[in-house]
Design a protein around this motif. Sequence first.
Motif, PDB file in Angstrom:
ATOM      1  N   THR A  18       0.844  -1.183   0.000  1.00  0.00           N
ATOM      2  CA  THR A  18       0.000   0.000   0.000  1.00  0.00           C
ATOM      3  C   THR A  18       0.881   1.235   0.000  1.00  0.00           C
ATOM      4  O   THR A  18       1.860   1.286   0.751  1.00  0.00           O
ATOM      5  CB  THR A  18      -0.924   0.023   1.248  1.00  0.00           C
ATOM      6  OG1 THR A  18      -1.720  -1.164   1.256  1.00  0.00           O
ATOM      7  CG2 THR A  18      -1.829   1.231   1.237  1.00  0.00           C
ATOM      8  N   ARG A  38      -6.247   2.123  -7.256  1.00  0.00           N
ATOM      9  CA  ARG A  38      -6.765   3.010  -6.197  1.00  0.00           C
ATOM     10  C   ARG A  38      -7.499   2.203  -5.148  1.00  0.00           C
ATOM     11  O   ARG A  38      -8.303   1.335  -5.466  1.00  0.00           O
ATOM     12  CB  ARG A  38      -7.701   4.061  -6.788  1.00  0.00           C
ATOM     13  CG  ARG A  38      -6.980   5.157  -7.510  1.00  0.00           C
ATOM     14  CD  ARG A  38      -7.963   6.214  -7.988  1.00  0.00           C
ATOM     15  NE  ARG A  38      -7.268   7.163  -8.832  1.00  0.00           N
ATOM     16  CZ  ARG A  38      -7.172   8.450  -8.558  1.00  0.00           C
ATOM     17  NH1 ARG A  38      -7.741   8.947  -7.487  1.00  0.00           N
ATOM     18  NH2 ARG A  38      -6.518   9.252  -9.368  1.00  0.00           N
ATOM     19  N   SER A  39      -7.220   2.524  -3.910  1.00  0.00           N
ATOM     20  CA  SER A  39      -7.835   1.831  -2.784  1.00  0.00           C
ATOM     21  C   SER A  39      -8.849   2.738  -2.094  1.00  0.00           C
ATOM     22  O   SER A  39     -10.021   2.417  -2.013  1.00  0.00           O
ATOM     23  CB  SER A  39      -6.746   1.390  -1.809  1.00  0.00           C
ATOM     24  OG  SER A  39      -7.300   0.893  -0.629  1.00  0.00           O
ATOM     25  N   HIS A  40      -8.375   3.867  -1.595  1.00  0.00           N
ATOM     26  CA  HIS A  40      -9.241   4.808  -0.890  1.00  0.00           C
ATOM     27  C   HIS A  40      -8.535   6.150  -0.793  1.00  0.00           C
ATOM     28  O   HIS A  40      -7.387   6.275  -1.189  1.00  0.00           O
ATOM     29  CB  HIS A  40      -9.617   4.273   0.489  1.00  0.00           C
ATOM     30  CG  HIS A  40      -8.461   4.096   1.411  1.00  0.00           C
ATOM     31  ND1 HIS A  40      -7.568   3.033   1.313  1.00  0.00           N
ATOM     32  CD2 HIS A  40      -8.011   4.850   2.449  1.00  0.00           C
ATOM     33  CE1 HIS A  40      -6.657   3.135   2.254  1.00  0.00           C
ATOM     34  NE2 HIS A  40      -6.881   4.237   2.952  1.00  0.00           N
ATOM     35  N   ASP A  63      -6.142  15.920  -0.920  1.00  0.00           N
ATOM     36  CA  ASP A  63      -6.471  14.576  -0.436  1.00  0.00           C
ATOM     37  C   ASP A  63      -5.293  13.623  -0.603  1.00  0.00           C
ATOM     38  O   ASP A  63      -4.540  13.713  -1.563  1.00  0.00           O
ATOM     39  CB  ASP A  63      -7.666  14.009  -1.208  1.00  0.00           C
ATOM     40  CG  ASP A  63      -8.893  14.899  -1.139  1.00  0.00           C
ATOM     41  OD1 ASP A  63      -9.008  15.686  -0.180  1.00  0.00           O
ATOM     42  OD2 ASP A  63      -9.735  14.806  -2.048  1.00  0.00           O
ATOM     43  N   TYR A  66      -4.685   6.601  -1.701  1.00  0.00           N
ATOM     44  CA  TYR A  66      -3.993   5.351  -1.407  1.00  0.00           C
ATOM     45  C   TYR A  66      -4.185   4.376  -2.566  1.00  0.00           C
ATOM     46  O   TYR A  66      -5.271   4.273  -3.142  1.00  0.00           O
ATOM     47  CB  TYR A  66      -4.514   4.724  -0.111  1.00  0.00           C
ATOM     48  CG  TYR A  66      -3.988   5.410   1.102  1.00  0.00           C
ATOM     49  CD1 TYR A  66      -2.766   5.037   1.649  1.00  0.00           C
ATOM     50  CD2 TYR A  66      -4.678   6.457   1.701  1.00  0.00           C
ATOM     51  CE1 TYR A  66      -2.250   5.673   2.756  1.00  0.00           C
ATOM     52  CE2 TYR A  66      -4.168   7.104   2.804  1.00  0.00           C
ATOM     53  CZ  TYR A  66      -2.968   6.704   3.332  1.00  0.00           C
ATOM     54  OH  TYR A  66      -2.450   7.349   4.427  1.00  0.00           O
TER      55      TYR A  66
END
Length: 71
Positions: A18, A38-40, A63, A66
């Motif tokens: 990550t 993309r994770s979050h 922003d 992650y």
Amino acid sequence: MMVDFVRGHCRGRFSRLTVGTGDSPATVPFYERCGFVRSHAVKDFFTDNYDHPIVEAGVVLRDMIYFSMEL
């Protein structure tokens, strides 16, 4: 080369990599080319945690994005 090294070093020991970065046109495509997805996101990470604007490739970062990669 560094991402490949880390991936190889971590494979078999961990299940996922990550990384976090700003939503910048300079870094997002790099991680996507390396195989990350993309994770979050953490809204307002940069504006809440730095006392000055963080600018990358002409973009003011707000922003934290992650990305993750299955090993």
